[in-house]
Enzyme design. Structure first.
Site, PDB file in Angstrom:
ATOM      1  N   GLY A 174      26.933  59.263  15.345  1.00  0.00           N
ATOM      2  CA  GLY A 174      26.753  57.856  15.008  1.00  0.00           C
ATOM      3  C   GLY A 174      28.105  57.194  14.846  1.00  0.00           C
ATOM      4  N   GLY A 175      28.127  56.130  14.042  1.00  0.00           N
ATOM      5  CA  GLY A 175      29.372  55.403  13.827  1.00  0.00           C
ATOM      6  C   GLY A 175      30.439  56.265  13.193  1.00  0.00           C
ATOM      7  N   GLY A 180      56.605  53.201  42.501  1.00  0.00           N
ATOM      8  CA  GLY A 180      56.360  52.697  41.153  1.00  0.00           C
ATOM      9  C   GLY A 180      56.361  53.816  40.135  1.00  0.00           C
ATOM     10  N   ALA A 181      55.915  54.980  40.555  1.00  0.00           N
ATOM     11  CA  ALA A 181      55.848  56.104  39.624  1.00  0.00           C
ATOM     12  C   ALA A 181      57.249  56.524  39.170  1.00  0.00           C
ATOM     13  CB  ALA A 181      55.114  57.279  40.266  1.00  0.00           C
TER      14      ALA A 181
HETATM   15  C1  HXC Z   1      21.240  62.595   3.851  1.00  0.00           C
HETATM   16  C2  HXC Z   1      21.258  64.499   5.101  1.00  0.00           C
HETATM   17  C3  HXC Z   1      21.730  63.791   6.209  1.00  0.00           C
HETATM   18  C4  HXC Z   1      21.980  62.403   6.059  1.00  0.00           C
HETATM   19  C5  HXC Z   1      21.531  65.836   6.786  1.00  0.00           C
HETATM   20  N1  HXC Z   1      21.138  65.742   5.517  1.00  0.00           N
HETATM   21  N2  HXC Z   1      21.903  64.628   7.255  1.00  0.00           N
HETATM   22  N3  HXC Z   1      21.016  63.895   3.938  1.00  0.00           N
HETATM   23  N4  HXC Z   1      21.728  61.855   4.848  1.00  0.00           N
HETATM   24  N5  HXC Z   1      22.464  61.685   7.039  1.00  0.00           N
HETATM   25  C6  HXC Z   1      20.669  66.846   4.669  1.00  0.00           C
HETATM   26  C7  HXC Z   1      19.333  67.370   5.066  1.00  0.00           C
HETATM   27  O1  HXC Z   1      18.339  66.634   4.428  1.00  0.00           O
HETATM   28  C8  HXC Z   1      19.405  68.795   4.551  1.00  0.00           C
HETATM   29  O2  HXC Z   1      19.196  68.775   3.158  1.00  0.00           O
HETATM   30  C9  HXC Z   1      20.858  69.150   4.761  1.00  0.00           C
HETATM   31  O3  HXC Z   1      21.555  67.924   4.866  1.00  0.00           O
HETATM   32  C10 HXC Z   1      21.086  69.936   6.022  1.00  0.00           C
HETATM   33  O4  HXC Z   1      20.443  69.273   7.098  1.00  0.00           O
HETATM   34  P1  HXC Z   1      19.522  70.038   8.146  1.00  0.00           P
HETATM   35  O5  HXC Z   1      18.843  68.999   8.924  1.00  0.00           O
HETATM   36  O6  HXC Z   1      18.711  71.058   7.436  1.00  0.00           O
HETATM   37  O7  HXC Z   1      20.647  70.799   8.962  1.00  0.00           O
HETATM   38  P2  HXC Z   1      20.725  71.058  10.503  1.00  0.00           P
HETATM   39  O8  HXC Z   1      19.411  71.599  11.002  1.00  0.00           O
HETATM   40  O9  HXC Z   1      21.941  71.861  10.707  1.00  0.00           O
HETATM   41  O10 HXC Z   1      20.944  69.648  11.176  1.00  0.00           O
HETATM   42  C11 HXC Z   1      22.137  68.925  10.940  1.00  0.00           C
HETATM   43  C12 HXC Z   1      21.983  67.507  11.494  1.00  0.00           C
HETATM   44  C13 HXC Z   1      20.689  66.861  11.013  1.00  0.00           C
HETATM   45  C14 HXC Z   1      21.976  67.590  13.040  1.00  0.00           C
HETATM   46  C15 HXC Z   1      23.243  66.731  11.084  1.00  0.00           C
HETATM   47  O11 HXC Z   1      20.631  67.026   9.601  1.00  0.00           O
HETATM   48  C16 HXC Z   1      20.595  65.420  11.324  1.00  0.00           C
HETATM   49  O12 HXC Z   1      20.262  65.051  12.442  1.00  0.00           O
HETATM   50  N6  HXC Z   1      20.853  64.584  10.304  1.00  0.00           N
HETATM   51  C17 HXC Z   1      20.697  63.165  10.452  1.00  0.00           C
HETATM   52  C18 HXC Z   1      21.796  62.593  11.317  1.00  0.00           C
HETATM   53  C19 HXC Z   1      21.743  61.114  11.357  1.00  0.00           C
HETATM   54  O13 HXC Z   1      20.895  60.518  12.039  1.00  0.00           O
HETATM   55  N7  HXC Z   1      22.575  60.498  10.515  1.00  0.00           N
HETATM   56  C20 HXC Z   1      22.697  59.091  10.455  1.00  0.00           C
HETATM   57  C21 HXC Z   1      23.517  58.675  11.647  1.00  0.00           C
HETATM   58  S1  HXC Z   1      23.830  57.015  11.672  1.00  0.00           S
HETATM   59  P3  HXC Z   1      18.607  70.024   2.358  1.00  0.00           P
HETATM   60  O14 HXC Z   1      18.418  69.516   0.990  1.00  0.00           O
HETATM   61  O15 HXC Z   1      17.371  70.430   3.057  1.00  0.00           O
HETATM   62  O16 HXC Z   1      19.668  71.067   2.460  1.00  0.00           O
HETATM   63  C22 HXC Z   1      25.298  56.919  11.053  1.00  0.00           C
HETATM   64  C23 HXC Z   1      25.783  55.576  11.039  1.00  0.00           C
HETATM   65  C24 HXC Z   1      27.205  55.525  10.642  1.00  0.00           C
HETATM   66  O17 HXC Z   1      25.898  57.847  10.688  1.00  0.00           O
HETATM   67  C25 HXC Z   1      27.678  54.157  10.987  1.00  0.00           C
HETATM   68  C26 HXC Z   1      29.067  53.894  10.570  1.00  0.00           C
HETATM   69  C27 HXC Z   1      29.477  52.542  11.004  1.00  0.00           C
END
Ligand code: HXC
Length: 520
Positions: free
Chosen positions: A179-180, A414-415
């Site tokens: 993501g971001g 040019g290079a």
């Molecule tokens: C809160 C999160 C989290 C998140 C993971 N966890 N991502 N908690 N916010 N963004 C937590 C899970 O609930 C889980 O908690 C633990 O972290 C581990 O995650 P798992 O899913 O069990 O691990 P894994 O299977 O290894 O997968 C990792 C992952 C997946 C691929 C990163 O968790 C995932 O897709 N997370 C969401 C990613 C996402 O969409 N993020 C937002 C992106 S948008 P427990 O308690 O079970 O251990 C963004 C915008 C930023 O980031 C913009 C900036 C300008």
């Protein structure tokens, strides 16, 4: 009599509580999650810091910081430190600020307070003039916090920009980065990844599938191979966490602490006068035969110690740090082994970024030239080689750091101008006797000048020879003072070391301005 005892009792309780609190914070997301992290071949946030900084040098900040979110049951789900370990330490005795995201705590996701911790150490780094190493291992924005977490990212982004050109910023991607969230690393100076356990993308495989119907794995979409060889987002990748952190320590030793300081000088046993006789036969007799420019770089460097960047991308140009007489020098070198060393869109972008880093951080630049020109073709023209090629021209022309150039063979068109020529304020411009400095190769030149004689091979051969005799040497350029001296290949290290030594106190600045407008 009673008061001191009570105090003693209270004090020991407080100390115990402090130790318990510390213990709990150090435990991160708990044994189960730590074990899961290890099972994937990944170290924890604290283990990584331990490997990165000198033993016992790490001072942690904000160990007890907790998030302020109350939605989605978060009020009762508090983990000290809130998913990121921050602080400062030293790498081989030199100060560094570090943040290391803890995937075992809410997936290392970034909350408002997590971002505030990172922002705090970034501010400290800028105030104190020391680099920042960010270890990224995060599920992105803390989903329970919504916009507060986006605001947190923005705070970090803003600081990345303010710190840019002030202190070196290094991003190490050691897990997911999506993501971001990828934009903070993208705005730092260097990105390194770990093979197989790290990835970066703006939108993940699921979104890609929904929007474009493409089915692709996370590794293929944003793994280290993709980013080192294809997208050029990453500067390098290493086998595992341990190797990565050891290499970051090695890399750190090449960098100055900030833009006001010179790069470090390390003790060296390698004499600047070392002669390399094998270089006299590096350039083959046949001008169309390639040779490995890296051999020259390794033979010039103190103790053959070279740290190459973007090794897998645009391999027709090499960018690397070496040391000469113990001090860091940035090397940009055409590589005749790939695309005959031509400049193209990718190589110009790669080298321009490197030159600008060197200039921003007072690192002298050594340019090794064997370039037959810009790569011709529609893909280059349609892709905007005019703009991208000019990036390198711009970067060299604006650079005020010491610039030493050695033309080993071809320097055409040019290079020739682009590659740190005399005309772009090159300080020392040397050529080997094998150098050929001309508008273009003899064959191409004669075919244009004597187009009407093309049916007459004898005339063409004679004119080609005439052109070669005039320009297939360094002397036409040397006569004009565009080449300061024609040097023996075996003495290159000695001559280049002396050149840089003479430029130690170089001072050059341009007219005042807000900032320039490099073609982007
Ligand atoms: C809160 C999160 C989290 C998140 C993971 N966890 N991502 N908690 N916010 N963004 C937590 C899970 O609930 C889980 O908690 C633990 O972290 C581990 O995650 P798992 O899913 O069990 O691990 P894994 O299977 O290894 O997968 C990792 C992952 C997946 C691929 C990163 O968790 C995932 O897709 N997370 C969401 C990613 C996402 O969409 N993020 C937002 C992106 S948008 P427990 O308690 O079970 O251990 C963004 C915008 C930023 O980031 C913009 C900036 C300008």
């Amino acid at each position: 009599m009673k008061a001191p005892n009570r105090r003693k009792h209270a004090m020991s309780t407080i100390l115990t509580e402090l130790e318990e609190r510390r213990e709990s914070a150090r435990g991160g997301g708990g044994e189960r999650r730590v074990a899961a992290q290890h099972k994937r071949g990944k170290l924890t946030a604290r283990e990584r810091i331990e490997l990165l900084v000198d033993d016992g040098s790490f001072e942690e900040f904000d160990m007890f910081v907790a998030h302020r979110c109350t939605d989605f049951g978060m009020a009762s789900n508090q983990i000290s430190g809130d998913g990121v370990v921050t602080g400062w330490g030293t790498i081989n005795g030199r100060q560094v600020y570090v943040f290391s995201q803890d995937f075992t705590v809410f997936g290392g996701s970034l909350s408002e307070t997590h971002a505030a911790k990172i922002s705090k150490i970034m501010d400290m780094a800028v105030k104190n003039g020391a680099p920042i190493v960010g270890i990224n291992d995060s599920g992105g924005a803390r989903i329970q916090e919504g916009v507060a977490s986006l605001a947190g990212y923005a705070e970090v982004f803003q600081r990345n920009v303010l710190a840019s050109g002030v202190v070196p910023q290094i991003s190490v991607i050691m897990g997911p980065c999506a993501g971001g969230a990828v934009y903070s690393p993208a705005m730092t100076d260097f990105i390194f990844m770990v093979r197989d356990t790290s990835y970066m993308f703006v939108t993940g495989p699921d979104v890609v599938k929904t929007v474009t119907n493409e089915v692709i794995s996370a590794e293929e979409l944003g793994g280290s191979k993709t980013h080192t060889a294809r997208s050029s987002v990453a500067d390098g990748a290493f086998e595992n966490d341990v190797e990565t952190l050891i290499e970051i320590r090695r890399f750190f030793d090449f960098l100055p602490l900030n833009s006001q300081m010179k790069p470090p000088t390390l003790p060296t046993y390698d004499s600047p006068d070392r002669l390399e006789w094998s270089l006299d036969s590096l350039v083959p007799d046949n001008p169309n035969q390639p040779y490995d420019m890296k051999e020259l770089i390794y033979k010039l460097a103190d103790e053959g110690d070279v740290f190459e960047l973007k090794e897998e991308f645009a391999r027709n140009i090499v960018t690397a740090f070496i040391r000469l007489e113990g001090t860091t020098v940035g090397v940009v070198a055409n590589q005749p082994m790939v695309l005959a060393g031509c400049l193209d869109i990718d190589s110009a972008r790669k080298a321009a970024r490197f030159v600008r880093f060197c200039n921003a951080f007072e690192i002298p630049i050594l340019t090794l030239v064997d370039v037959p020109g810009f790569l011709p073709g529609t893909s280059q023209e349609y892709g905007g080689i005019i703009i991208h090629g000019s990036k390198l021209l711009f970067a060299y022309a604006e650079a005020t750091v010491p610039k030493v150039t050695v033309i080993t063979r071809k320097a055409y068109g040019g290079a020739y101008v682009v590659m740190a020529s005399k005309h772009l304020r090159g300080d020392f411009n040397y050529a080997w006797p094998s150098a050929q400095i001309a508008v273009m190769g003899a064959k191409g030149a004669v075919e244009i000048l004597y187009r009407s004689e093309l049916h007459n091979p004898e005339t063409i051969a004679a004119k080609t020879k005439e052109y070669e005799d005039r320009f297939a040497s360094p002397f036409a350029a040397a006569e004009k003072g565009f080449i300061d001296d024609v040097i023996m290949p075996h003495s290159t290290r000695k001559r280049v070391c002396r050149a840089f030594a003479s430029l130690k106190h170089k001072s050059l600045s341009g007219p005042p301005k807000k900032h320039n407008n490099i073609p982007l």
